[in-house]
Design a protein around this motif. Sequence first.
Motif, mmCIF file in Angstrom:
data_model
loop_
_atom_site.group_PDB
_atom_site.id
_atom_site.type_symbol
_atom_site.label_atom_id
_atom_site.label_comp_id
_atom_site.label_asym_id
_atom_site.label_seq_id
_atom_site.Cartn_x
_atom_site.Cartn_y
_atom_site.Cartn_z
ATOM 1 N N ALA A 156 0.852 -1.664 -0.364
ATOM 2 C CA ALA A 156 -0.181 -0.190 -0.367
ATOM 3 C C ALA A 156 0.547 1.273 -0.243
ATOM 4 O O ALA A 156 0.367 2.383 -0.658
ATOM 5 C CB ALA A 156 -1.150 -0.195 1.475
ATOM 6 N N ILE A 157 2.060 1.290 0.915
ATOM 7 C CA ILE A 157 2.291 2.411 0.983
ATOM 8 C C ILE A 157 3.480 2.402 -0.557
ATOM 9 O O ILE A 157 3.871 3.436 -1.047
ATOM 10 C CB ILE A 157 4.027 3.020 1.845
ATOM 11 N N LEU A 158 4.138 1.710 -1.162
ATOM 12 C CA LEU A 158 4.480 1.516 -2.246
ATOM 13 C C LEU A 158 4.005 2.083 -3.544
ATOM 14 O O LEU A 158 4.233 2.995 -4.156
ATOM 15 C CB LEU A 158 5.383 0.411 -2.537
ATOM 16 N N LYS A 159 2.610 1.371 -3.598
ATOM 17 C CA LYS A 159 1.818 2.203 -4.128
ATOM 18 C C LYS A 159 1.344 3.232 -4.476
ATOM 19 O O LYS A 159 1.228 4.266 -5.120
ATOM 20 C CB LYS A 159 0.663 1.048 -4.234
ATOM 21 N N THR A 160 1.452 3.578 -3.210
ATOM 22 C CA THR A 160 1.076 5.359 -3.587
ATOM 23 C C THR A 160 2.060 6.690 -3.797
ATOM 24 O O THR A 160 1.373 6.634 -4.478
ATOM 25 C CB THR A 160 0.690 5.596 -1.445
ATOM 26 N N PHE A 161 3.361 6.128 -3.589
ATOM 27 C CA PHE A 161 4.047 6.325 -3.938
ATOM 28 C C PHE A 161 4.541 6.029 -5.723
ATOM 29 O O PHE A 161 4.676 7.689 -6.119
ATOM 30 C CB PHE A 161 5.343 5.994 -3.062
ATOM 31 N N ILE A 162 4.094 5.579 -6.453
ATOM 32 C CA ILE A 162 4.101 4.824 -7.457
ATOM 33 C C ILE A 162 3.217 5.708 -8.199
ATOM 34 O O ILE A 162 3.477 6.281 -9.084
ATOM 35 C CB ILE A 162 4.329 3.073 -7.987
#
Length: 225
Positions: A156-162
């Motif tokens: 969820a965190i990495l997706k938010t960044f991407i």
Amino acid sequence: MRHKVLIVEDEPAIADTIQYALETDGFETIRLTSGLPALTLLAKEHVDMVVLDIGLPDINGFELCKEIRKTHNIPIIFLTARSEEIDKVVGLEIGGDDYVTKPFSPRELSARVKALLRRTQLPSGLASSPSFQLDESRKQILFFGKNLDLSRYEFAILKTFILRPGHVYSRDQLMNLCWDEPECSMDRTIDAHIKNIRNKLRVVRPDMDPIVTHRGMGYSLNEGL
Ligand code: CA
């Protein structure tokens, strides 16, 4: 925002036709007359789609497609001239998404490009940046083509960044965006997850740290990647 299409075609007359058709329809285009420079370009620049000739002076279009597929998930349309090429595109798992047979009308090509973009664009579930590919439906993120084994919150965190490279997210914002019950967690949990994500990215690329720490503010994804 205009979509950017990379045209890899060594015959100038054909490349002209494609470029004219796509630009008339509002696309931005980049032209290359050989295949290998495409790999260099794709490593640096965001491109939404590739129109790829098969008979190129330096590398066969099929081989180039396979190389591109190792690191990028962008849609690829083949330009085919011979029936045996069509058989190969259709019959084998080259990794191409569609093809157009020469001679083609500019209108036909442009229609194919638009249709393919509709099929592959967000929010249908697949987002890609030069180094990351997000596959929402499978809950997977690929980094340089390697699947990252992420926990639910790390994903969820990495997706938010991407989805928004360069944007700085505070710990509170990340918590609210990524947690079902933000009030139950401690602020520093975010730091622990970021650390885990960094470790997993480092396994794939020890030379890179795509997540930027902004002291006193939060984190972002390095926009240049
Ligand atoms: Ca050619």
